[in-house]
Design a protein around this motif. Structure first.
Motif, short mmCIF file in Angstrom:
data_model
loop_
_atom_site.label_atom_id
_atom_site.label_comp_id
_atom_site.label_asym_id
_atom_site.label_seq_id
_atom_site.Cartn_x
_atom_site.Cartn_y
_atom_site.Cartn_z
N CYS A 236 0.89 -1.66 -0.16
CA CYS A 236 0.30 -0.31 -0.34
C CYS A 236 0.52 0.64 -0.23
CB CYS A 236 -0.92 0.37 1.63
SG CYS A 236 -1.73 -1.39 1.72
N TYR B 113 2.23 1.89 -3.60
CA TYR B 113 1.12 2.49 -4.34
C TYR B 113 0.54 3.97 -3.97
CZ TYR B 113 -3.52 4.00 -5.68
OH TYR B 113 -4.84 4.28 -6.89
N ILE B 114 1.10 4.38 -2.79
CA ILE B 114 0.40 5.43 -2.33
C ILE B 114 2.26 6.54 -3.09
CG2 ILE B 114 0.74 7.35 -0.30
CD1 ILE B 114 -0.53 4.96 1.33
N ILE C 288 3.95 5.80 -5.42
CA ILE C 288 4.08 5.90 -7.02
C ILE C 288 3.26 6.95 -6.99
CG2 ILE C 288 3.64 4.06 -8.85
CD1 ILE C 288 4.82 1.61 -7.74
N SER C 289 1.78 6.72 -6.59
CA SER C 289 1.18 8.07 -7.09
C SER C 289 1.83 9.09 -6.79
CB SER C 289 -0.52 7.57 -5.93
OG SER C 289 -0.56 5.84 -6.57
N GLY C 290 2.21 9.48 -5.96
CA GLY C 290 1.80 10.87 -5.62
C GLY C 290 3.49 11.42 -6.65
N LEU D 226 3.70 10.64 -9.47
CA LEU D 226 3.18 11.66 -10.88
C LEU D 226 3.09 12.29 -10.65
CD1 LEU D 226 1.50 7.99 -11.74
CD2 LEU D 226 3.43 8.52 -12.51
N CYS D 227 3.01 13.46 -9.78
CA CYS D 227 2.92 15.07 -9.67
C CYS D 227 3.98 15.27 -10.35
CB CYS D 227 2.51 15.31 -8.26
SG CYS D 227 1.58 14.36 -7.58
N CYS E 293 6.55 14.80 -4.78
CA CYS E 293 7.19 14.04 -6.31
C CYS E 293 8.08 13.54 -5.56
CB CYS E 293 7.75 14.61 -7.40
SG CYS E 293 8.96 13.25 -8.43
N SER F 27 7.90 11.84 -2.56
CA SER F 27 6.80 10.01 -2.53
C SER F 27 7.73 9.33 -3.08
CB SER F 27 5.59 10.53 -3.95
OG SER F 27 4.65 11.32 -3.61
#
Length: 229
Positions: free
Chosen positions: A40, A43-44, A46-48, A50-51, A188, A191
Motif C-alpha cells: 500500500c 502505491y501511495i 508511486i501515485s504521488g 507522478l505529480c 514528487c 513520494s
C-alpha cells in the motif's frame, strides 16, 4: 493552529487504537500485514511521484538530498535519538524499530500537497478545512501503521506538530515560493522516499531513507531557481 492540533490529536488517537490491535497478533499474521502495508505504501508513493513535472529537478533533488543527508548522518542521528526510547518500548522479538515507525509515519503524514497548501491556507486566512480533512485521513492511516510499526507512529505526532505548525507560523514567508509547481515537485520527491519505505517494509531493501529527507527541501528550491530562467 487549530487544524494542526486536530491533526496531531487524530494521529495520537489512531495510533493508540492501532497499538491496541497490535497486542496478541501472531507473528505470521504480523509479517503478512507488514508486506501488505508495504504494498500500500508503494502505491501511495508511486501515485504521488507522478505529480512531478520535471524529472531533472527530481534527479537533482535526490542527489543533493542524498549527499547532504549522508554527510549529516540524519539516519544515524534519528536512530541514536530513538535508541533510549526504543529500549524502553520495544517488545522482545519485535522486528520493527522505533526510528522506522517515526520516519515512515512522518513521511506519510507530512509529505503531500494537502500538508503544504492546508498549512499555508490556515496561516494566511485562518481556514483550517484542508488540514481537518487531512486529519480525518490520518486517523485511519495511523491506525493501520501503528498496528504494524508500533509506538514510533504515535511519536510521529510530534513531527506532525513541528512540521505543520512551522508551515502555519511561517506561511506568509514561504507562500510566495510554494506555488503549485513547487508543491508538485516537493510531493514528487517526498513520494519517491515513500516508495523506498515501501520496499523496506516488504523486506526487499534496507535503505536509510532518512538520509534522503533533504531532497524534500531541495525540490521546491531548485524549482524556483529553474523558474527564474
Amino acid at each position: 493552529m487549530l487544524g494542526v492540533i486536530v491533526n496531531v490529536i487524530t494521529v495520537i488517537i489512531g495510533s493508540c487504537i492501532g497499538l491496541l490491535f497490535q497486542k496478541g497478533i501472531p507473528e505470521r499474521v504480523s509479517n503478512a500485514a507488514m508486506v501488505g502495508l508495504g504494498a500500500c505504501t508503494l502505491y501511495i508513493g508511486i501515485s504521488g511521484s507522478l505529480c512531478g513535472e520535471n524529472v531533472l529537478i527530481l534527479i537533482a533533488s535526490m542527489v543533493l538530498g542524498a549527499i547532504s543527508g549522508t554527510l549529516l548522518n540524519i539516519d544515524g542521528a534519528i536512530n541514536t535519538l530513538a535508541a533510549n526510547v526504543e529500549a524502553r518500548f520495544k517488545k522482545e522479538g519485535q522486528k520493527t524499530s522505533l526510528a522506522e515507525g517515526i520516519v515512515t509515519a512522518t513521511l506519510l503524514f507530512c509529505v503531500g500537497s494537502m500538508t503544504v497548501t492546508g498549512s499555508i491556507q490556515a496561516g494566511l486566512t485562518g481556514d483550517n478545512s484542508v488540514l481537518i480533512t487531512k486529519a480525518t485521513l490520518d486517523l485511519v492511516s495511523a491506525m493501520m501503521l501503528a498496528s504494524s510499526l508500533g509506538v514510533g507512529v504515535l511519536l510521529s505526532s510530534v513531527s506532525v506538530f513541528v512540521i505543520q505548525g512551522g508551515l502555519v507560523l511561517f506561511a506568509s514567508v514561504i507562500a510566495p515560493f510554494m506555488n503549485a509547481g513547487a508543491i508538485n515537485e516537493m510531493t514528487c520527491a517526498g513520494s519517491l522516499l515513500i516508495v523506498m519505505i515501501g520496499t523496506n517494509l516488504m523486506g526487499i531493501t534496507k535503505l536509510k531513507v532518512a538520509d534522503y529527507l533533504p531532497a524534500i527541501l531541495f525540490a521546491p528550491v531548485i524549482y524556483n531557481i529553474v523558474s527564474l530562467f
